[in-house]
Design a protein around this motif. Structure first.
Motif, PDB file in Angstrom:
ATOM      1  N   LYS A  39       0.840  -1.207   0.000  1.00 10.66           N
ATOM      2  CA  LYS A  39       0.000   0.000   0.000  1.00 10.66           C
ATOM      3  C   LYS A  39       0.881   1.265   0.000  1.00 10.66           C
ATOM      4  O   LYS A  39       0.601   2.245  -0.700  1.00 10.66           O
ATOM      5  CB  LYS A  39      -0.922  -0.012   1.219  1.00 10.66           C
ATOM      6  CG  LYS A  39      -2.101   0.904   1.041  1.00 10.66           C
ATOM      7  CD  LYS A  39      -3.047   0.884   2.228  1.00 10.66           C
ATOM      8  CE  LYS A  39      -4.041   2.033   2.093  1.00 10.66           C
ATOM      9  NZ  LYS A  39      -4.601   2.400   3.384  1.00 10.66           N
ATOM     10  N   THR A  61       0.905   4.173  -2.835  1.00 10.56           N
ATOM     11  CA  THR A  61       0.719   5.588  -2.522  1.00 10.56           C
ATOM     12  C   THR A  61       1.891   6.412  -3.066  1.00 10.56           C
ATOM     13  O   THR A  61       1.697   7.457  -3.712  1.00 10.56           O
ATOM     14  CB  THR A  61       0.628   5.798  -0.982  1.00 10.56           C
ATOM     15  OG1 THR A  61      -0.373   4.918  -0.487  1.00 10.56           O
ATOM     16  CG2 THR A  61       0.272   7.224  -0.637  1.00 10.56           C
ATOM     17  N   LYS A 121       1.663   6.932  -6.723  1.00  9.88           N
ATOM     18  CA  LYS A 121       0.669   7.960  -7.080  1.00  9.88           C
ATOM     19  C   LYS A 121       1.264   9.360  -6.904  1.00  9.88           C
ATOM     20  O   LYS A 121       1.056  10.251  -7.734  1.00  9.88           O
ATOM     21  CB  LYS A 121      -0.592   7.799  -6.216  1.00  9.88           C
ATOM     22  CG  LYS A 121      -1.562   6.791  -6.822  1.00  9.88           C
ATOM     23  CD  LYS A 121      -2.828   6.681  -5.988  1.00  9.88           C
ATOM     24  CE  LYS A 121      -3.676   5.504  -6.469  1.00  9.88           C
ATOM     25  NZ  LYS A 121      -4.345   4.823  -5.347  1.00  9.88           N
TER      26      LYS A 121
END
Ligand SMILES: [Zn+2]
Length: 237
Positions: free
Chosen positions: A95, A99, A102
């Motif tokens: 995760k 992130t 992104k």
């Protein structure tokens, strides 16, 4: 015609020539100043575009630095994946990587945006720079023409001024002063012909006695209306 009046007439002609030359001179000086001002204006625009460009460049560099840090973070996290023992921890790191990716994508978009702004500014700056180069070439060419003309005018003025002094010197100082005052106050015309009983300076009728006396007197006479100094062309001429 009496000698003083001859001198005054010649003096007036010289003064009119001098004033014409000075007018041409100041016209050229104004042209030169206007060209220099235009050059300065475009130079300021180029300078201002360059400052904007430098601002964008440092913003882009800061974004690039952040991107580099984020990419390192992703690499570190990816390196840790093989050492992870629990499923929960594994998912947490995945995760984290997602992130960070992104964030990186967002940073890349921002960098691209800055770069396209920079490209637009560069183009604008190039256009202004070539305008500036054109102005400079023009200023160099026309500027040297103007300088040559001003130099020539300067020389003529010097000669005419010396001639003027030579005409002025034999005249009594009161007459010089009267002449100068009239030149200043009467639009550069101090000496005029009296013709057919009229002052040709102000076009008013002169008293007949005054007009007739102009043919005989050796004194300098003034028009009672405009005060200009009068001469007559003798009938025999
Ligand atoms: Zn008059």
């Amino acid at each position: 015609m009496q000698a003083k009046m001859q001198l005054l007439k010649a003096l007036q002609e010289l003064d009119q020539e001098l004033s014409q030359i000075r007018q041409q001179q100041s016209g050229l000086e104004q042209e030169q100043a206007a060209m220099a001002a235009e050059e300065g204006r475009v130079q300021d625009m180029v300078d201002s575009l360059l400052r904007d460009l430098e601002g964008l460049e440092s913003e882009r560099n800061a974004l690039r630095q952040s991107l580099g840090q984020e990419q390192e973070q992703v690499q570190r996290s990816e390196g840790r994946l093989s050492e992870i023992k629990t499923q929960k921890e594994y998912l947490a790191v995945l995760k984290e990587i997602d992130t960070a990716k992104k964030v990186n994508k967002d940073l890349l978009d921002k960098i691209q945006e800055k770069e396209s702004q920079m490209a637009a500014l560069r183009q604008e700056m190039d256009e202004k720079q070539s305008e500036l180069d054109g102005l400079r070439a023009q200023l160099a060419e026309r500027g040297s023409e103007i300088s040559a003309a001003l130099q020539a005018f300067g020389k003529v003025l010097e000669e005419k001024d010396a001639e003027r002094q030579a005409h002025l010197e034999p005249l009594p100082s009161t007459l010089r002063k009267r002449y100068q005052q009239l030149m200043d106050r009467r639009g550069g015309i101090a000496v005029v012909e009296a013709k057919d009983g009229t002052c040709t300076g102000c076009h008013m009728h002169l008293p007949p006695q005054l007009f007739n006396s102009l043919y005989r007197t050796t004194d300098i006479q003034s028009c009672p209306h405009c005060s200009r100094l009068l001469f007559v062309v003798p009938i025999s001429e």
